[in-house]
Design a protein around this motif. Structure first.
Motif, PDB file in Angstrom:
ATOM      1  N   ARG A  76       0.764  -1.416  -0.106  1.00  0.00           N
ATOM      2  CA  ARG A  76      -0.060  -0.095  -0.057  1.00  0.00           C
ATOM      3  C   ARG A  76       0.884   1.176  -0.016  1.00  0.00           C
ATOM      4  N   ILE A  77       0.301   2.296  -0.680  1.00  0.00           N
ATOM      5  CA  ILE A  77       0.956   3.480  -0.742  1.00  0.00           C
ATOM      6  C   ILE A  77       0.010   4.771  -0.198  1.00  0.00           C
ATOM      7  N   SER A  78       0.376   5.564   0.598  1.00  0.00           N
ATOM      8  CA  SER A  78      -0.391   6.743   0.992  1.00  0.00           C
ATOM      9  C   SER A  78       0.200   8.165   0.574  1.00  0.00           C
ATOM     10  N   VAL A  79      -0.757   8.905  -0.038  1.00  0.00           N
ATOM     11  CA  VAL A  79      -0.329  10.246  -0.184  1.00  0.00           C
ATOM     12  C   VAL A  79      -0.997  11.247   0.568  1.00  0.00           C
ATOM     13  N   LYS A  80      -0.365  12.512   0.915  1.00  0.00           N
ATOM     14  CA  LYS A  80      -1.250  13.432   1.736  1.00  0.00           C
ATOM     15  C   LYS A  80      -1.448  14.520   0.776  1.00  0.00           C
ATOM     16  N   ILE A  81      -2.546  15.142   0.595  1.00  0.00           N
ATOM     17  CA  ILE A  81      -2.821  16.201  -0.500  1.00  0.00           C
ATOM     18  C   ILE A  81      -2.276  17.272  -0.151  1.00  0.00           C
ATOM     19  N   SER A  82      -1.583  18.188  -0.941  1.00  0.00           N
ATOM     20  CA  SER A  82      -1.285  19.571  -0.687  1.00  0.00           C
ATOM     21  C   SER A  82      -1.438  20.128  -1.971  1.00  0.00           C
ATOM     22  N   ASN A  83      -1.325  21.681  -1.997  1.00  0.00           N
ATOM     23  CA  ASN A  83      -1.673  22.453  -2.856  1.00  0.00           C
ATOM     24  C   ASN A  83      -1.022  21.955  -4.515  1.00  0.00           C
ATOM     25  N   GLU A  84       0.281  21.438  -4.275  1.00  0.00           N
ATOM     26  CA  GLU A  84       1.020  21.135  -5.650  1.00  0.00           C
ATOM     27  C   GLU A  84       0.312  20.089  -6.300  1.00  0.00           C
ATOM     28  N   HIS A  85      -0.660  19.175  -5.600  1.00  0.00           N
ATOM     29  CA  HIS A  85      -1.240  18.118  -6.156  1.00  0.00           C
ATOM     30  C   HIS A  85      -2.409  18.578  -7.207  1.00  0.00           C
ATOM     31  N   TYR A  86      -2.697  19.671  -6.930  1.00  0.00           N
ATOM     32  CA  TYR A  86      -4.123  20.330  -7.773  1.00  0.00           C
ATOM     33  C   TYR A  86      -3.490  20.706  -9.249  1.00  0.00           C
ATOM     34  N   SER A  87      -2.248  21.121  -9.352  1.00  0.00           N
ATOM     35  CA  SER A  87      -1.586  21.309 -10.452  1.00  0.00           C
ATOM     36  C   SER A  87      -1.057  20.250 -11.457  1.00  0.00           C
ATOM     37  N   ALA A  88      -0.885  19.229 -11.033  1.00  0.00           N
ATOM     38  CA  ALA A  88      -0.196  18.202 -11.683  1.00  0.00           C
ATOM     39  C   ALA A  88      -0.921  16.941 -11.028  1.00  0.00           C
ATOM     40  N   PRO A  89      -0.816  15.791 -12.194  1.00  0.00           N
ATOM     41  CA  PRO A  89      -1.202  14.589 -11.920  1.00  0.00           C
ATOM     42  C   PRO A  89      -0.534  13.829 -10.619  1.00  0.00           C
ATOM     43  N   VAL A  90      -1.287  13.120 -10.041  1.00  0.00           N
ATOM     44  CA  VAL A  90      -0.687  12.373  -8.736  1.00  0.00           C
ATOM     45  C   VAL A  90      -0.504  10.924  -8.986  1.00  0.00           C
ATOM     46  N   ASN A  91       0.661  10.769  -9.895  1.00  0.00           N
ATOM     47  CA  ASN A  91       0.934   9.103 -10.281  1.00  0.00           C
ATOM     48  C   ASN A  91       1.878   8.665  -9.452  1.00  0.00           C
ATOM     49  N   VAL A  92       1.376   7.262  -9.179  1.00  0.00           N
ATOM     50  CA  VAL A  92       1.904   6.547  -7.839  1.00  0.00           C
ATOM     51  C   VAL A  92       2.357   5.140  -8.625  1.00  0.00           C
ATOM     52  N   SER A  93       3.399   4.640  -7.884  1.00  0.00           N
ATOM     53  CA  SER A  93       4.069   3.133  -8.420  1.00  0.00           C
ATOM     54  C   SER A  93       3.925   2.336  -7.360  1.00  0.00           C
ATOM     55  N   LEU A  94       3.232   1.394  -7.426  1.00  0.00           N
ATOM     56  CA  LEU A  94       2.813   0.336  -6.284  1.00  0.00           C
ATOM     57  C   LEU A  94       3.836  -0.952  -6.258  1.00  0.00           C
ATOM     58  N   PRO A  95       5.021  -1.281  -5.428  1.00  0.00           N
ATOM     59  CA  PRO A  95       5.860  -2.149  -5.422  1.00  0.00           C
ATOM     60  C   PRO A  95       5.105  -3.445  -5.191  1.00  0.00           C
ATOM     61  N   LYS A  96       5.739  -4.482  -5.558  1.00  0.00           N
ATOM     62  CA  LYS A  96       5.201  -5.822  -5.693  1.00  0.00           C
ATOM     63  C   LYS A  96       5.469  -6.292  -4.225  1.00  0.00           C
ATOM     64  N   SER A  97       4.437  -7.075  -3.444  1.00  0.00           N
ATOM     65  CA  SER A  97       4.762  -7.574  -2.140  1.00  0.00           C
ATOM     66  C   SER A  97       5.519  -8.875  -2.252  1.00  0.00           C
ATOM     67  N   ALA A  98       6.355  -8.950  -1.208  1.00  0.00           N
ATOM     68  CA  ALA A  98       7.032 -10.217  -1.232  1.00  0.00           C
ATOM     69  C   ALA A  98       6.309 -11.275  -0.720  1.00  0.00           C
ATOM     70  N   TYR A  99       6.355 -12.338  -1.155  1.00  0.00           N
ATOM     71  CA  TYR A  99       5.397 -13.497  -0.626  1.00  0.00           C
ATOM     72  C   TYR A  99       6.273 -14.988  -0.647  1.00  0.00           C
ATOM     73  N   LEU A 100       6.074 -15.808   0.263  1.00  0.00           N
ATOM     74  CA  LEU A 100       6.823 -16.836   0.366  1.00  0.00           C
ATOM     75  C   LEU A 100       6.234 -18.317   0.019  1.00  0.00           C
TER      76      LEU A 100
END
Length: 274
Positions: A76-100
């Protein structure tokens, strides 16, 4: 006139405030693949939206709101919204979870053939006791005296290979210590070339580098998903010690060759792709 200007300003301010209520962006995997059906949650309003087939999403949010990005099999990834997020897209990359991989317990399964099955059963108690007695006897100190010769006849003495030669270690008083160190270095086994097992972080870093630098079109052409490739990499690593051999000297040709050999064995017992 003033009334009209005030109304116009109020409308413009309302439109501006409404436009800033929404956050846009794209969700990708850590390797850049567009990710559909990722869940985006506004923790304040508890509103939930899903990314489309291209990874795009849109959700209402105010400044200081926290957006949480969730996808099964990914961290999971969390992003706290600020003023700059309204002027540009909020793009995120989710890392693969490790599994056994689940451990497989091998249990004895009778075949019905008494001759074969008897070899897999516990040995008789009398045989176990006899083997224990023999082991104890072999480990016990000798009771009988061993004859020892005080002198060795000259005919049986080992030949002195250094007889009649000049010792290089004694040549030169100033450079003897350096020469001694050099010879000792040749005799002492080198530890730099010894391979050591890769730890968890080194193994994960090696897997990421394989995905980034090795040509994987052979596997994608067979309808493999990223999850299929992850399972195969673990199998190939366990079978051919890929991370142990190549994490420090990343030989693309050798890694590709070992992966092809592992693939021939892998498809015999695993059903993947289309």
């Amino acid at each position: 006139m003033k009334t009209k200007l005030l109304v116009l300003c109020f409308v413009l301010i309302s439109i501006s405030a409404f436009a800033q209520d929404y956050i846009f962006g794209k969700v990708r995997s850590e390797f850049g693949a567009e990710m559909s059906n990722a869940i985006i949650i506004n923790t304040r309003t508890e509103e939930k939206v899903s990314s489309d087939k291209d990874g795009n999403y849109m959700i209402a949010a105010r400044i200081s709101d926290e957006l949480r990005f969730v996808k099964s099999g990914y961290d999971r990834i969390s992003v706290k919204i600020s003023n700059e997020h309204y002027s540009a897209p909020v793009n995120v990359s989710l890392p693969k979870s490790a599994y056994l991989i689940e451990e497989i317990e091998l249990a004895f399964t009778p075949t019905g053939n008494l001759k074969k099955d008897s070899k897999l059963l516990d040995a008789p108690k009398r045989l176990v006791a006899l083997q224990g007695s023999l082991d104890a006897y072999m480990k016990s100190p000798m009771q009988e005296a061993v004859p020892q010769a005080t002198t060795i006849p000259s005919a049986f003495k080992p030949k002195d290979l250094g007889e009649g030669t000049i010792s290089l270690l004694s040549v030169g008083s100033g450079g003897s210590s350096g020469l001694l160190s050099a010879v000792a270095g040749l005799i002492r086994p080198s530890k730099r070339d010894q391979q050591t097992a890769a730890n968890y972080s080194e193994t994960q870093a090696f897997y990421r580098r394989v995905k980034a630098e090795i040509d994987l079109s052979f596997y994608w052409s067979r309808g493999w998903t990223e999850e299929d490739l992850d399972r195969f990499l673990i199998y190939a690593d366990n079978s051919y010690s890929l991370a142990k051999k190549y994490r420090k000297s990343f030989d693309i040709a050798a890694i590709s060759s070992d992966m092809k050999m592992a693939y021939i064995e892998y498809i015999k017992t695993h059903k993947v792709g289309t």
